[in-house]
Design an enzyme around this catalytic site. Structure first.
Site, PDB file in Angstrom:
ATOM      1  N   THR A  69     -13.700  -7.152  -0.765  1.00 53.54           N
ATOM      2  CA  THR A  69     -12.820  -6.084  -0.259  1.00 53.54           C
ATOM      3  C   THR A  69     -13.720  -4.974   0.311  1.00 53.54           C
ATOM      4  O   THR A  69     -14.940  -4.990   0.126  1.00 53.54           O
ATOM      5  CB  THR A  69     -11.954  -5.495  -1.386  1.00 53.54           C
ATOM      6  OG1 THR A  69     -12.743  -4.603  -2.175  1.00 53.54           O
ATOM      7  CG2 THR A  69     -11.366  -6.573  -2.281  1.00 53.54           C
ATOM      8  N   GLU A  70     -13.089  -3.998   0.969  1.00 55.06           N
ATOM      9  CA  GLU A  70     -13.869  -2.868   1.496  1.00 55.06           C
ATOM     10  C   GLU A  70     -14.616  -2.152   0.363  1.00 55.06           C
ATOM     11  O   GLU A  70     -15.804  -1.859   0.472  1.00 55.06           O
ATOM     12  CB  GLU A  70     -12.954  -1.857   2.214  1.00 55.06           C
ATOM     13  CG  GLU A  70     -12.637  -2.224   3.651  1.00 55.06           C
ATOM     14  CD  GLU A  70     -11.313  -2.964   3.800  1.00 55.06           C
ATOM     15  OE1 GLU A  70     -10.704  -3.343   2.776  1.00 55.06           O
ATOM     16  OE2 GLU A  70     -10.895  -3.181   4.959  1.00 55.06           O
ATOM     17  N   ASP A 104      -7.030   2.246  -8.470  1.00 53.51           N
ATOM     18  CA  ASP A 104      -7.395   3.607  -8.877  1.00 53.51           C
ATOM     19  C   ASP A 104      -7.517   3.677 -10.402  1.00 53.51           C
ATOM     20  O   ASP A 104      -6.639   3.195 -11.114  1.00 53.51           O
ATOM     21  CB  ASP A 104      -6.328   4.599  -8.389  1.00 53.51           C
ATOM     22  CG  ASP A 104      -6.276   4.669  -6.865  1.00 53.51           C
ATOM     23  OD1 ASP A 104      -7.295   4.329  -6.229  1.00 53.51           O
ATOM     24  OD2 ASP A 104      -5.226   5.045  -6.312  1.00 53.51           O
ATOM     25  N   ASP A 127     -15.301  -2.309 -10.073  1.00 50.82           N
ATOM     26  CA  ASP A 127     -16.651  -1.981 -10.547  1.00 50.82           C
ATOM     27  C   ASP A 127     -16.567  -0.925 -11.646  1.00 50.82           C
ATOM     28  O   ASP A 127     -17.592  -0.481 -12.154  1.00 50.82           O
ATOM     29  CB  ASP A 127     -17.529  -1.447  -9.404  1.00 50.82           C
ATOM     30  CG  ASP A 127     -17.074  -0.081  -8.957  1.00 50.82           C
ATOM     31  OD1 ASP A 127     -15.857   0.145  -8.893  1.00 50.82           O
ATOM     32  OD2 ASP A 127     -17.936   0.777  -8.686  1.00 50.82           O
ATOM     33  N   GLU A 172       0.856  -1.197   0.000  1.00 49.69           N
ATOM     34  CA  GLU A 172       0.000   0.000   0.000  1.00 49.69           C
ATOM     35  C   GLU A 172       0.893   1.248   0.000  1.00 49.69           C
ATOM     36  O   GLU A 172       1.908   1.294   0.689  1.00 49.69           O
ATOM     37  CB  GLU A 172      -0.923  -0.027   1.234  1.00 49.69           C
ATOM     38  CG  GLU A 172      -1.697   1.238   1.507  1.00 49.69           C
ATOM     39  CD  GLU A 172      -2.522   1.763   0.338  1.00 49.69           C
ATOM     40  OE1 GLU A 172      -3.248   0.967  -0.296  1.00 49.69           O
ATOM     41  OE2 GLU A 172      -2.420   2.962   0.050  1.00 49.69           O
TER      42      GLU A 172
HETATM   43  N1  SAM Z   1      -7.967  -2.844  -2.613  1.00 51.09           N
HETATM   44  C1  SAM Z   1      -8.754  -2.059  -1.651  1.00 51.09           C
HETATM   45  C2  SAM Z   1     -10.212  -2.390  -1.776  1.00 51.09           C
HETATM   46  O1  SAM Z   1     -10.608  -3.001  -2.789  1.00 51.09           O
HETATM   47  O2  SAM Z   1     -10.980  -2.075  -0.867  1.00 51.09           O
HETATM   48  C3  SAM Z   1      -8.485  -0.550  -1.819  1.00 51.09           C
HETATM   49  C4  SAM Z   1      -8.929   0.063  -3.108  1.00 51.09           C
HETATM   50  S1  SAM Z   1      -8.455   1.786  -3.244  1.00 51.09           S
HETATM   51  C5  SAM Z   1      -9.484   2.410  -4.481  1.00 51.09           C
HETATM   52  C6  SAM Z   1      -6.905   1.673  -4.109  1.00 51.09           C
HETATM   53  C7  SAM Z   1      -5.716   1.564  -3.171  1.00 51.09           C
HETATM   54  O3  SAM Z   1      -4.546   1.351  -3.934  1.00 51.09           O
HETATM   55  C8  SAM Z   1      -5.476   2.829  -2.347  1.00 51.09           C
HETATM   56  O4  SAM Z   1      -5.351   2.491  -0.990  1.00 51.09           O
HETATM   57  C9  SAM Z   1      -4.187   3.400  -2.937  1.00 51.09           C
HETATM   58  O5  SAM Z   1      -3.442   4.115  -1.997  1.00 51.09           O
HETATM   59  C10 SAM Z   1      -3.487   2.143  -3.424  1.00 51.09           C
HETATM   60  N2  SAM Z   1      -2.550   2.386  -4.520  1.00 51.09           N
HETATM   61  C11 SAM Z   1      -2.801   3.047  -5.659  1.00 51.09           C
HETATM   62  N3  SAM Z   1      -1.714   3.093  -6.443  1.00 51.09           N
HETATM   63  C12 SAM Z   1      -0.741   2.432  -5.778  1.00 51.09           C
HETATM   64  C13 SAM Z   1       0.616   2.154  -6.062  1.00 51.09           C
HETATM   65  N4  SAM Z   1       1.189   2.579  -7.183  1.00 51.09           N
HETATM   66  N5  SAM Z   1       1.319   1.448  -5.156  1.00 51.09           N
HETATM   67  C14 SAM Z   1       0.747   1.012  -4.009  1.00 51.09           C
HETATM   68  N6  SAM Z   1      -0.537   1.262  -3.678  1.00 51.09           N
HETATM   69  C15 SAM Z   1      -1.272   1.957  -4.557  1.00 51.09           C
END
Ligand code: SAM
Length: 211
Positions: free
Chosen positions: A191-192, A117, A153, A68
């Protein structure tokens, strides 16, 4: 993900027994780190960690590493660990762009990407965790028969990923546009983000790819 600036989160993370603070030192040595020969599965962009901590509790014969980028988010996963006593999981705070410096060739058996993301602007495409740039990084650490499992999604991101994988030399083994109503639903761990978006009625998409 909405980020709060949690005061002292970096310090709390460094002090946790579940955090690996100098992960590059373990490149090629993760089996020694865990003290066994069990396969290693990683989740990139694990967020608050519900998915990977559930898998680790359910599968003691597999070692899990959650990656993360943000300490304020990782902190939430570490709080969950206080309720669990498991030794087959650890966390790394890092940008996944550096993944090739942390894992050696063939060191990882499976990679999970969940609700990554979307980076909707074309000029940011290479930041998407399913871009050819990231698929190239995964190629350098994943075992020959290893797989990547991706859930989202976000339809534009999913369509992009379905097209990007073959362009980068990967095969789409299986995919669905409605995971929860498909034969891929068995054993699914939410996942969350998945809980949040599926409760809003959004269908969840999933693909499994290999080389
Ligand atoms: N996987 C979780 C879920 O499904 O509930 C979190 C989804 S959240 C939209 C995307 C997560 O990916 C965020 O916590 C973000 O900080 C992390 N993230 C995005 N780009 C990343 C990167 N290059 N390296 C590590 N983490 C990353």
């Amino acid at each position: 993900m909405r980020l709060r600036n949690v005061k002292g989160s970096r310090e709390t993370i460094s002090a946790s027994e579940y955090t690996v603070n100098e992960p590059k030192e373990y490149k090629g040595k993760w089996k020694e780190f865990f003290g066994n020969d069990n396969p290693i599965h990683i989740e990139v962009g694990m967020g608050k960690g519900k998915f990977i901590t559930t898998l680790a509790s359910d599968n003691p014969g597999i070692n899990y590493i959650g990656i993360e980028k943000y300490s304020s988010v990782l902190l939430r996963a570490l709080e969950k660990m206080e309720e669990l006593e498991i030794s087959n999981i650890c966390f790394i705070r890092m940008d996944a762009e550096e993944i090739g410096e942390v894992f050696d060739k063939d060191e990882v058996s499976k990679i999970y990407l969940n609700f990554s993301d979307p980076w909707p602007k074309d000029r940011h495409a290479k930041r998407r965790l399913t871009s050819r740039q990231f698929l190239g990084r995964y190629d350098s650490i994943l075992k020959k028969d290893g797989v990547i499992e991706f859930k989202t999604d976000n339809r534009p991101l999913f369509d992009f990923s379905l097209e990007e994988a073959p362009e980068a030399g990967w095969k789409v083994v299986k995919h669905t546009f409605d995971l929860h109503n498909s034969d891929m639903a068995e054993g699914n761990v939410m996942t969350e983000y998945e809980e949040k978006f599926s409760s809003m009625g959004n269908p969840i998409h999933k693909m499994i790819i290999n080389r």
